[in-house]
Design a protein around this motif. Structure first.
Motif, PDB file in Angstrom:
ATOM      1  N   ARG A   1      65.634  20.570 -84.781  1.00  0.00           N
ATOM      2  CA  ARG A   1      65.804  19.645 -83.657  1.00  0.00           C
ATOM      3  C   ARG A   1      66.796  18.566 -84.090  1.00  0.00           C
ATOM      4  N   TRP A   2      68.071  18.813 -83.907  1.00  0.00           N
ATOM      5  CA  TRP A   2      69.104  17.889 -84.378  1.00  0.00           C
ATOM      6  C   TRP A   2      68.990  16.521 -83.713  1.00  0.00           C
ATOM      7  N   ASP A   3      68.524  16.483 -82.468  1.00  0.00           N
ATOM      8  CA  ASP A   3      68.474  15.223 -81.723  1.00  0.00           C
ATOM      9  C   ASP A   3      67.441  14.252 -82.266  1.00  0.00           C
ATOM     10  N   ARG A   4      66.509  14.727 -83.141  1.00  0.00           N
ATOM     11  CA  ARG A   4      65.463  13.839 -83.664  1.00  0.00           C
ATOM     12  C   ARG A   4      65.791  13.299 -85.060  1.00  0.00           C
ATOM     13  N   MET A   5      66.792  13.874 -85.695  1.00  0.00           N
ATOM     14  CA  MET A   5      67.047  13.531 -87.092  1.00  0.00           C
ATOM     15  C   MET A   5      67.682  12.153 -87.252  1.00  0.00           C
ATOM     16  N   PHE A   6      67.188  11.430 -88.252  1.00  0.00           N
ATOM     17  CA  PHE A   6      67.663  10.096 -88.622  1.00  0.00           C
ATOM     18  C   PHE A   6      67.488   9.084 -87.495  1.00  0.00           C
ATOM     19  N   LYS A   7      66.387   9.250 -86.749  1.00  0.00           N
ATOM     20  CA  LYS A   7      66.030   8.249 -85.742  1.00  0.00           C
ATOM     21  C   LYS A   7      64.817   7.471 -86.214  1.00  0.00           C
ATOM     22  N   ALA A   8      64.845   6.159 -86.000  1.00  0.00           N
ATOM     23  CA  ALA A   8      63.736   5.302 -86.405  1.00  0.00           C
ATOM     24  C   ALA A   8      62.467   5.726 -85.673  1.00  0.00           C
ATOM     25  N   THR A   9      61.322   5.629 -86.373  1.00  0.00           N
ATOM     26  CA  THR A   9      60.071   6.162 -85.844  1.00  0.00           C
ATOM     27  C   THR A   9      59.218   5.124 -85.148  1.00  0.00           C
ATOM     28  N   ASN A  10      59.142   3.940 -85.702  1.00  0.00           N
ATOM     29  CA  ASN A  10      58.079   2.998 -85.336  1.00  0.00           C
ATOM     30  C   ASN A  10      58.583   1.814 -84.510  1.00  0.00           C
ATOM     31  N   THR A  11      59.586   2.044 -83.661  1.00  0.00           N
ATOM     32  CA  THR A  11      60.163   0.925 -82.912  1.00  0.00           C
ATOM     33  C   THR A  11      59.479   0.687 -81.570  1.00  0.00           C
ATOM     34  N   GLY A  12      58.830   1.726 -81.003  1.00  0.00           N
ATOM     35  CA  GLY A  12      58.210   1.596 -79.697  1.00  0.00           C
ATOM     36  C   GLY A  12      59.184   1.811 -78.561  1.00  0.00           C
ATOM     37  N   GLU A  13      60.471   2.005 -78.862  1.00  0.00           N
ATOM     38  CA  GLU A  13      61.490   2.207 -77.829  1.00  0.00           C
ATOM     39  C   GLU A  13      61.511   3.662 -77.375  1.00  0.00           C
ATOM     40  N   ALA A  14      61.752   3.861 -76.092  1.00  0.00           N
ATOM     41  CA  ALA A  14      61.810   5.218 -75.555  1.00  0.00           C
ATOM     42  C   ALA A  14      63.035   5.954 -76.078  1.00  0.00           C
ATOM     43  N   ASN A  15      64.182   5.289 -76.079  1.00  0.00           N
ATOM     44  CA  ASN A  15      65.430   5.887 -76.573  1.00  0.00           C
ATOM     45  C   ASN A  15      65.804   5.231 -77.895  1.00  0.00           C
ATOM     46  N   LYS A  16      65.509   5.922 -78.965  1.00  0.00           N
ATOM     47  CA  LYS A  16      65.720   5.358 -80.302  1.00  0.00           C
ATOM     48  C   LYS A  16      67.160   5.568 -80.769  1.00  0.00           C
ATOM     49  N   THR A  17      67.620   4.625 -81.574  1.00  0.00           N
ATOM     50  CA  THR A  17      68.960   4.699 -82.137  1.00  0.00           C
ATOM     51  C   THR A  17      69.009   5.718 -83.263  1.00  0.00           C
ATOM     52  N   SER A  18      70.078   6.507 -83.302  1.00  0.00           N
ATOM     53  CA  SER A  18      70.259   7.457 -84.399  1.00  0.00           C
ATOM     54  C   SER A  18      71.009   6.763 -85.536  1.00  0.00           C
ATOM     55  N   TYR A  19      70.583   7.053 -86.761  1.00  0.00           N
ATOM     56  CA  TYR A  19      71.218   6.447 -87.932  1.00  0.00           C
ATOM     57  C   TYR A  19      71.945   7.505 -88.762  1.00  0.00           C
ATOM     58  N   TRP A  20      72.561   8.468 -88.070  1.00  0.00           N
ATOM     59  CA  TRP A  20      73.355   9.495 -88.740  1.00  0.00           C
ATOM     60  C   TRP A  20      74.445   8.852 -89.600  1.00  0.00           C
ATOM     61  N   TRP A  21      75.077   7.824 -89.042  1.00  0.00           N
ATOM     62  CA  TRP A  21      76.217   7.207 -89.728  1.00  0.00           C
ATOM     63  C   TRP A  21      75.809   6.577 -91.057  1.00  0.00           C
ATOM     64  N   VAL A  22      74.564   6.056 -91.133  1.00  0.00           N
ATOM     65  CA  VAL A  22      74.082   5.484 -92.389  1.00  0.00           C
ATOM     66  C   VAL A  22      73.935   6.586 -93.439  1.00  0.00           C
TER      67      VAL A  22
END
Length: 550
Positions: free
Chosen positions: A504-525
C-alpha cells in the motif's frame, strides 16, 4: 532510585568478576592490577592497548547492548595475549570470566606484539576479516541501541484498530512519547521481544525458550516523563495479562486507542462509548466499526467487496433460504452502502443484550439461526459483572492516590492491580481480605491506569476483557507507517483471504498519531536521509582515495 541502585550493584559485581579474572593480564600490559576492577576504565585500557575506538567503552554497561560490547572487549583482550583460535574465541564468548581467569593465572600468558610491517599475507587477510566482522558487530550494536533506546518497529497482525491502522501496517514506535521506560531485563538477545522461537500450537508457550535472562532483573523506572497518555492517543503497551512472561517489558505488545485516562468514568451503551457521561470525540482519522449480520437471497461477491472496501472480515454460512454473513467490522457508511446491494434482504447491526454476560454467537446452519455459546476466552472485566462488549460500565479508571473500598463485590475489579501490577501479597480468606498479611477494607492506588479499546469495537480483544492497563506497561506511541503490505497476515476471523500480497504505497511514511483524516506523507524526509547516508559514504571513500594518492 531503586533502578539505578540495583543497576549499580550489577555493575560492581561485573567489575569484581572482571578484576578477579584479568588483574595479572593488566599487570603484564604495564598497568596497576587494581585498575582491572575499575568500571569503564578497565575496558578503556583494553581498547587503548588493542588500538580500537575508545568511545566504544561508553556502551560497555548499557542494558542489552553492554553484554555485546563486553564480549567484544574480552575477545580483544584474549587476542592481545595470543588466544585467537576458534576454540579460544568460543570459550571467551560462552565462559568469559572463567576462561579469562584460566588465561590470567596461567604462566605462559604474554602480550603478543607484532609489527604491522612484518605481518604475513595470511595474517593480513585475517586482519581484513576481523575488520569486516568488527564493522558488522558495530552495525548490530548501533541497530540495537536504536531499537532499545529510541524507537522500535511494530507490526499490525490483527484488525482491532481497522480502519485507522490496517492489518499489515508496520510502524515505528516512539519510546520517549510518555517518558522513556528503562529496560527491566538487561541481559537479553537484541531485537527479540519475549521468546527466541515458537514451539507451535501443541506446545506450552511457557516452555518456549526465552530471549532474556529472567533472573537478572531491574525494577520499573521511567525518565524524562513530560507527558502521559491522553484521551484519543493511539498507544503501544505490553499486554497486562500475559501469563507467559513475568518481565513487564517482555510481555506481548498491543496497540489500541486510549479512550479514558486515570480518573475518568467509561460506559458503553448499545455499542456506543461514553466518557464521563459524554459521547466520545471522534477524530478525523478514527473510523469506528461494529458487527453487522446480513441476510441474503443469494451469494455475495466477497472478493469484489474486499477490493472496494479493503479490510472486510466476514463469515459466510449457507442456509436453506440463502446466505448469512457475519461482518465483524463495518463503519456506518460502509454498512449503508452494502445494504443497497440487490442480494441483501436485511442488514442489521448486532448489539449484545443488556445485562447479559459476555457471550459469543455462532451460526447454526441447520436451524438457520444464531445460538448463544459461552466464550470463556473472552470473559468480561470484571468477571462478576453482567456486562458485555456493547453494554459496559459505568467503570471508573483508577488514579494514583485513589483510596478504593475493598469487599467481595469490588475485589474482582482491583485484585489484579493489588497483586500483579503493584506487587502485593493479596489473600481472600473466609470473607476477609488481607494485603501483605494485614486485614483491610481499603487500598491506595500506587500508579495511574488507562482504558485501551480498539476502533474495531466488535473484533478487538481490549480493556473490556483484560481490564485496566498500568502506566508501567506503556511503551510509547506510533510515529509513522514505514511499510504497509495487504495480505501479509492471515485473518483467522474471516472465511475469505485476499489472494497475493500488495504494498500500500499511499500509506508509507505517513504520520500515525495526528488525528487528521488526511495525513502528510514524509517520503521526502526518507529520501533525504537515504541520500545523506549513501552520499556521505561515497564522499568519505572518495576523500580517503584522494588522501592516499596525495
Amino acid at each position: 532510585m531503586n533502578y539505578f541502585l540495583t543497576y549499580t550493584v550489577y555493575v560492581l559485581i561485573l567489575s569484581v568478576l572482571m578484576g578477579i579474572s584479568t588483574w595479572k593480564l593488566f599487570k603484564k600490559m604495564g598497568y596497576n592490577p587494581l585498575l582491572a576492577f575499575v568500571p569503564f576504565y578497565n575496558y578503556f585500557i583494553i581498547q587503548k592497548e588493542t588500538k580500537h575506538p575508545k568511545w566504544w567503552v561508553a556502551m560497555a554497561y548499557l542494558p542489552i547492548v553492554g553484554p555485546i560490547m563486553m564480549t567484544v572487549f574480552h575477545l580483544f583482550l584474549m587476542k592481545h595475549f595470543g588466544k585467537s583460535s576458534f576454540t579460544q574465541k568460543l570459550l571467551t564468548v560462552v565462559l568469559p570470566f572463567i576462561y579469562m581467569a584460566f588465561v590470567n593465572y596461567s604462566k605462559d600468558a604474554e602480550v603478543e606484539a607484532k609489527d604491522e610491517l612484518y605481518l604475513t599475507e595470511e595474517e593480513k587477510n585475517e586482519k581484513k576479516k576481523e575488520s569486516f566482522v568488527g564493522s558488522v558487530t558495530f552495525a548490530v550494536v548501533f541497530a540495537t541501541i536504536v531499537h532499545v533506546f529510541i524507537t522500535q518497529p511494530f507490526g499490525i497482525p490483527t484488525g482491532s484498530m481497522e480502519r485507522t491502522l490496517l492489518v499489515g501496517d508496520f510502524l515505528f514506535v516512539n519510546k520517549w512519547s510518555y517518558g522513556y521506560r528503562m529496560p527491566m531485563r538487561p541481559l537479553a538477545i537484541p531485537f527479540l521481544q519475549g521468546t527466541i522461537m515458537d514451539t507451535g500450537e501443541k506446545g506450552n508457550p511457557k516452555d518456549d525458550p526465552k530471549s532474556y535472562v529472567d533472573a537478572v532483573k531491574l525494577p520499573y523506572s521511567r525518565i524524562f516523563q513530560f507527558s502521559k497518555p491522553k484521551k484519543n492517543d493511539i498507544v503501544v503497551f505490553n499486554y497486562p495479562r500475559d501469563s507467559v512472561h513475568t518481565a513487564i517489558d517482555r510481555k506481548d505488545s498491543y496497540v489500541k486507542r486510549c479512550v479514558a485516562v486515570a480518573g475518568d468514568v467509561i460506559e458503553m451503551k448499545a455499542g456506543r462509548l461514553f466518557v464521563n457521561g459524554k459521547p466520545e470525540t471522534i477524530l478525523g482519522d478514527q473510523q469506528i466499526q461494529h458487527k453487522f449480520i446480513a441476510t441474503t437471497g443469494s451469494q455475495l461477491d466477497i472478493p469484489a467487496l474486499y477490493r472496494q472496501y479493503g479490510f472486510l472480515p466476514v463469515q459466510e454460512i449457507q442456509t436453506e433460504t440463502g446466505y448469512l454473513y457475519d461482518f465483524q467490522g463495518l463503519t456506518d457508511q460502509t454498512a449503508k452502502e452494502i445494504k443497497q446491494l440487490p442480494q441483501i434482504i436485511e442488514l442489521k447491526e448486532h448489539i449484545w443484550p443488556k445485562d447479559s454476560a459476555a457471550v459469543s454467537y455462532k451460526v447454526n446452519a441447520a436451524r438457520d439461526a444464531y445460538t448463544k455459546n459461552i466464550d470463556t476466552t473472552q470473559s468480561i472485566f470484571p468477571i462478576n459483572k453482567k456486562w458485555n462488549q456493547d453494554w459496559y460500565g459505568p467503570l471508573k479508571i483508577p488514579k494514583k492516590g485513589d483510596v478504593v473500598t475493598l469487599n467481595q463485590e469490588t475485589l474482582p475489579e482491583y485484585q489484579w492491580i493489588i497483586s500483579e501490577y503493584e506487587h502485593n501479597k493479596l489473600e481472600n480468606k473466609n470473607g476477609k481480605i488481607f494485603v501483605n498479611g494485614k486485614e483491610t477494607s481499603q487500598y491506595t492506588i500506587q500508579q495511574d491506569y488507562y482504558m485501551m479499546i480498539g476502533d474495531n469495537r466488535d473484533a478487538s480483544l481490549d480493556a473490556r476483557f483484560f481490564g485496566f492497563v498500568p502506566e508501567e506497561n506503556i511503551v510509547g506511541s506510533p510515529m509513522f507507517t514505514w511499510m504497509s503490505v495487504e495480505g501479509l497476515f492471515a485473518d483467522k476471523s474471516s472465511s475469505y483471504q485476499p489472494e497475493g500480497k500488495k504494498i500500500r504505497w499511499d500509506r508509507m511514511f505517513k504520520a500515525t498519531n495526528t488525528g487528521e483524516a488526511n495525513k502528510t506523507s514524509y517520503w521526502w524526509v526518507a529520501v533525504i536521509i537515504l541520500a545523506l547516508f549513501f552520499g556521505w559514504d561515497y564522499f568519505a571513500k572518495l576523500f580517503k582515495k584522494k588522501e592516499k594518492v596525495d
